[in-house]
Design an enzyme around this catalytic site. Structure first.
Site, mmCIF file in Angstrom:
data_model
loop_
_atom_site.group_PDB
_atom_site.id
_atom_site.type_symbol
_atom_site.label_atom_id
_atom_site.label_comp_id
_atom_site.label_asym_id
_atom_site.label_seq_id
_atom_site.Cartn_x
_atom_site.Cartn_y
_atom_site.Cartn_z
ATOM 1 N N PHE A 310 0.832 -1.213 0.000
ATOM 2 C CA PHE A 310 0.000 0.000 0.000
ATOM 3 C C PHE A 310 0.865 1.261 0.000
ATOM 4 O O PHE A 310 0.612 2.207 -0.730
ATOM 5 C CB PHE A 310 -0.883 0.037 1.246
ATOM 6 N N GLU A 466 -10.152 -11.630 12.678
ATOM 7 C CA GLU A 466 -10.691 -11.958 11.349
ATOM 8 C C GLU A 466 -10.609 -13.457 11.088
ATOM 9 O O GLU A 466 -11.570 -14.073 10.630
ATOM 10 C CB GLU A 466 -9.868 -11.256 10.268
HETATM 11 C C1 FAD Z 1 -4.073 -10.641 7.310
HETATM 12 C C2 FAD Z 1 -3.962 -9.150 7.336
HETATM 13 C C3 FAD Z 1 -5.108 -8.373 7.424
HETATM 14 C C4 FAD Z 1 -5.007 -6.992 7.449
HETATM 15 N N1 FAD Z 1 -6.147 -6.262 7.509
HETATM 16 C C5 FAD Z 1 -6.074 -4.919 7.463
HETATM 17 C C6 FAD Z 1 -7.222 -4.105 7.445
HETATM 18 O O1 FAD Z 1 -8.302 -4.631 7.471
HETATM 19 N N2 FAD Z 1 -7.101 -2.769 7.396
HETATM 20 C C7 FAD Z 1 -5.873 -2.177 7.364
HETATM 21 O O2 FAD Z 1 -5.794 -0.956 7.314
HETATM 22 N N3 FAD Z 1 -4.763 -2.905 7.390
HETATM 23 C C8 FAD Z 1 -4.828 -4.260 7.432
HETATM 24 N N4 FAD Z 1 -3.698 -4.996 7.428
HETATM 25 C C9 FAD Z 1 -2.412 -4.305 7.466
HETATM 26 C C10 FAD Z 1 -2.058 -3.807 6.105
HETATM 27 O O3 FAD Z 1 -2.219 -4.810 5.143
HETATM 28 C C11 FAD Z 1 -0.634 -3.349 6.175
HETATM 29 O O4 FAD Z 1 -0.576 -2.276 7.086
HETATM 30 C C12 FAD Z 1 -0.159 -2.866 4.834
HETATM 31 O O5 FAD Z 1 -0.210 -3.909 3.902
HETATM 32 C C13 FAD Z 1 1.254 -2.384 4.974
HETATM 33 O O6 FAD Z 1 1.592 -1.846 3.734
HETATM 34 P P1 FAD Z 1 3.081 -1.628 3.361
HETATM 35 O O7 FAD Z 1 3.120 -1.007 2.023
HETATM 36 O O8 FAD Z 1 3.800 -0.931 4.446
HETATM 37 O O9 FAD Z 1 3.720 -3.077 3.346
HETATM 38 P P2 FAD Z 1 3.302 -4.424 2.540
HETATM 39 O O10 FAD Z 1 1.911 -4.277 2.061
HETATM 40 O O11 FAD Z 1 3.669 -5.518 3.415
HETATM 41 O O12 FAD Z 1 4.250 -4.312 1.295
HETATM 42 C C14 FAD Z 1 5.626 -4.484 1.389
HETATM 43 C C15 FAD Z 1 6.118 -4.838 0.007
HETATM 44 O O13 FAD Z 1 7.523 -4.794 0.032
HETATM 45 C C16 FAD Z 1 8.027 -5.908 -0.683
HETATM 46 N N5 FAD Z 1 9.342 -6.200 -0.137
HETATM 47 C C17 FAD Z 1 9.651 -6.475 1.144
HETATM 48 N N6 FAD Z 1 10.973 -6.681 1.269
HETATM 49 C C18 FAD Z 1 11.490 -6.506 0.034
HETATM 50 C C19 FAD Z 1 12.798 -6.591 -0.484
HETATM 51 N N7 FAD Z 1 13.825 -6.861 0.295
HETATM 52 N N8 FAD Z 1 12.983 -6.364 -1.790
HETATM 53 C C20 FAD Z 1 11.941 -6.070 -2.595
HETATM 54 N N9 FAD Z 1 10.689 -5.983 -2.157
HETATM 55 C C21 FAD Z 1 10.467 -6.197 -0.861
HETATM 56 C C22 FAD Z 1 7.023 -7.009 -0.417
HETATM 57 O O14 FAD Z 1 7.067 -7.971 -1.437
HETATM 58 C C23 FAD Z 1 5.716 -6.230 -0.419
HETATM 59 O O15 FAD Z 1 5.136 -6.192 -1.683
HETATM 60 C C24 FAD Z 1 -3.749 -6.381 7.399
HETATM 61 C C25 FAD Z 1 -2.594 -7.153 7.315
HETATM 62 C C26 FAD Z 1 -2.697 -8.527 7.268
HETATM 63 C C27 FAD Z 1 -1.451 -9.352 7.146
#
Ligand code: FAD
Length: 695
Positions: A310, A466
């Protein structure tokens, strides 16, 4: 060249402004069309349904009408009356629901044409006919059951289902441009004739179109005929029609005309129009209109974003109009909608429903490129990211690498209690869940059966809640009649939480509501309970052994190793302190020099975040990339509502707190999901309409 050296000529600025304006227009029409489409369907449906009900309520009159008022030569009056009434009663319901919309629109279109030809020629009927023809060709908009069911139907083994969905797609792609051309030409003809001829033509809606001022009618006729400035022309005509309605012209006819024009205004003139040539022409006149060329990109400041979750996606999208060259790196080629992982884990959705190709999301963003690769470290001195043996240089680095589960130092528990963070986790959890029921059915040993039918979730945060709800629903309702020797509804679902209440970060009333909802589903909630051991036989909780063959981990997360890459100070969960603009100050070479780190009062946040609700949205913070000493930023995902979750979640906004149905509706009706925009905080456009709606 650095950001501050970037020269923006008036020409590029103009190109930028036009592009921004076009984006806003595109976004607002995409956002408005679903409602307008629904309103049109509902209005059409009520008009026909009421007529059908009146006919059935007074059948003698209906027969007399069919016999004497509008006899159709090729059908006997009684059959015609039955057929007409059936169409008017059934098709409008389908149209209103958006279910089998094309099939519903066809008889309504034929009925309307028959009425126009054999009964009284009315402009109103012509507008209906065009609206029905539109639904026949393109189907209903996003707020319809068709859109909800389409993906499943296309993949189903139902006879003709895939042929029907192929035909529907073909109609939308190939026939829709012809439909829109036809509509434009018909309106143009009607407007021109109404402006210059004295007698209105019955098939060209002359009576209604005659209310338009002559000059406007002629100018718009010309524009519509060639498809130039279709939207402004439609807007002007709609405004003129509304004005005429207010001045006393027959309002019913004008209202239908306005709805027809609304379609042109929000969806444009179609592929066969001069409007379609404008972007190409603009690109020639204003180089840079469609985005910078590869040569220009090479000269722009380089923003490297690691992670297409995200946070990373929102940041890259926000930079679409900025004079920067964006490189988005992820180790997967898809963006994962994590909030619906639990649906995959409980066999409610397929993995493809919650994964969306990253490349597709950035297809039209010329200043962004997507790279597949795993980042292993960052060379701060050289300003390079190391990715699979390659070095990617950056001027600004954005780290949005998310988090993974943490077993609080007990990684030996991982094989017995999988977490839920990746697609692979979800399919593994699903495998374990379904196998547990199978093994219970096959077992003759009562104790083993009980252990197989006991599902224990460690962690009462959102993911645990959930999961517990979804497993209980699956057991109670999803497989109620599938087994003979076991009753899946008797499965024990236990949610273990060390804190005094589940959802401890949510307001207390929402937590209580979630507790009640889970308990109503039969989930056993153990608060104040600590898991001290997990093995393949079960779990030790508060010193008591619970036999369970399916243990799931939802208790903790740890940030990605971004802190180590940067040489930055981090707390035990790997979170790095960041500034208010999300900039990261790596560890000072001289101890004590950097006041942001140990000893600082600043609350640590996460560089590779998990759920830092207190941080500003990544997109906002990165809207203007100001030079920072290091050029390194961490990005938090946009703050999001709880997911469309049917068991007990709530939506914890600062000013608005919703639970149960309210929270579900709030999230599942999210506009960006409905319109497929990839910038939603809770979803990611193209995937979420299906996923959210299915949930
Ligand atoms: C089961 C579950 C349910 C959830 N439900 C909710 C909800 O209902 N509402 C809500 O607001 N939040 C929810 N969340 C939390 C929300 O999904 C996370 O806060 C959000 O996805 C975090 O976004 P992000 O971009 O920080 O990281 P992520 O979405 O985890 O993205 C990180 C990205 O970085 C990439 N990456 C990591 N390390 C590397 C690397 N070394 N090299 C290249 N790429 C890399 C990964 O492949 C990934 O695509 C939920 C989470 C989970 C697991």
């Amino acid at each position: 060249m650095s950001a501050t050296q970037t020269v923006r000529t008036p020409q590029t600025q103009l190109a930028d402004s036009i592009r921004r304006g076009t984006d806003i227009l595109k976004w607002s029409s995409q956002g408005t069309w679903p409602v307008v489409d629904l309103a049109i369907r509902l209005w059409l449906a009520q008009a026909f349904f009421v007529s059908g009900v009146l006919k059935v309520g007074n059948w003698e009159t209906a027969l007399n009408l069919a016999r004497y008022e509008y006899p159709v030569p090729w059908i006997d009056p009684v059959t015609a009356a039955y057929l007409g009434a059936s169409i008017e009663l059934v098709a409008p319901v389908l149209l209103a629901l958006g279910l089998a919309t094309r099939l519903a629109a066809l008889p309504l279109l034929l009925l309307t044409l028959v009425m126009q030809h054999y009964y009284v020629a009315l402009d109103e009927q012509l507008f209906w006919a065009w609206l029905f023809a539109g639904y026949l060709v393109s189907g209903a908009g996003p707020l319809s059951l068709d859109r909800l069911l389409a993906p499943g139907l296309a993949d189903s083994a139902l006879p003709l289902a895939s042929a029907a969905s192929r035909a529907a797609r073909w109609m939308s792609i190939r026939v829709d441009p012809i439909y829109r051309l036809g509509l434009r030409l018909w309106l143009a003809g009607g407007l021109a004739l109404a402006a210059i001829a004295s007698a209105p033509h019955p098939w060209l809606a002359g009576r209604t179109l005659a209310v338009m001022p002559q000059a406007l009618a002629l100018a718009c006729a010309l524009l519509l005929a060639v498809g130039l400035a279709t939207r402004p022309a439609a807007l002007l005509l709609a405004a003129a029609a509304l004005g005429a309605g207010m001045a006393g012209a027959p309002a019913a006819h004008l209202a239908w005309l306005v709805l027809l024009l609304a379609g042109l205004l929000l969806r444009g003139g179609g592929a066969i129009s001069v409007d379609r040539l404008i972007p190409g022409l603009l690109e020639r006149v204003l180089p840079g209109y469609a985005g910078p060329s590869s040569v220009e990109l090479a000269a722009l400041p380089r923003v490297v974003i690691v992670g297409a979750g995200f946070g990373g996606i929102a940041c890259a999208r926000e930079l679409r109009h900025e004079p920067v060259s964006v490189t988005l790196i992820d180790r997967q080629n898809y963006h994962l909608f994590q909030p619906l992982l639990y649906q995959v884990a409980t066999a409610g959705l397929a993995p493809s429903d919650i994964a969306s190709p990253i490349r597709e999301l950035f297809r039209e963003q010329r200043n962004a490129r997507v790279l597949l690769g795993s980042v292993t470290t960052v060379d701060r001195e050289r300003r390079e990211v190391h990715m699979d043996g390659k070095r990617i240089p950056y001027d600004y680095l954005v780290l949005a690498t998310g988090a993974s589960h943490s077993y609080f130092g007990r990684d030996d528990w991982a094989p017995f209690a999988p977490g839920l963070k990746r697609v692979e986790d979800a399919t593994e959890v699903r495998r374990r869940l379904l196998l547990a029921f199978e093994r219970a059915e096959a077992s003759d040993d009562a104790a083993e059966r009980d252990a197989q039918m006991t599902f224990l979730i460690v962690g009462g945060g959102p993911t645990g809640v959930e999961l517990a709800g979804a497993i209980a629903e699956l057991a109670r309702y999803g497989m109620a009649q599938d087994f003979r020797d076991i009753d899946p509804a008797q499965a024990r679902v236990i949610l273990v939480q060390s804190a005094p209440r589940i959802l401890p970060t949510f307001p207390e009333p929402l937590s209580a509501q979630a507790t009640r909802a889970l308990q109503a589903l039969g989930v056993q909630i153990m608060t104040h309970s600590r898991v001290t051991d997990i093995d393949d036989a079960g779990v030790l909780v508060n010193g008591e052994r619970i036999a369970s063959r399916t243990v799931l981990w939802a208790a903790g997360v740890v940030a990605s190793p971004a802190a180590a890459w940067l040489g930055a100070e981090a707390d035990r969960a790997g979170r790095v302190p960041v500034g208010p603009d999300l900039t990261v100050t790596p560890r000072s070479p001289r101890p004590g020099r950097d006041s942001r780190f140990p000893g600082s009062r600043r609350r640590p946040s996460k560089a590779a975040d998990t759920q830092p609700a207190s941080l500003p949205r990544g997109s906002r913070a990165d809207r203007r990339l100001r030079p920072s000493p290091t050029g390194i930023r961490a990005v938090s995902p946009p703050s999001a509502a709880r997911p469309p979750w049917s068991t007990s979640a709530g939506s914890g906004y600062t000013a608005l707190r919703l639970g149960g149905c309210g929270a579900w509706c709030m999230c599942s009706s999210c506009w960006e999901c409905a319109t497929g925009s990839p910038s939603c905080g809770t979803g990611s456009g193209p995937i979420s309409p299906t996923a959210a709606a299915r949930a």
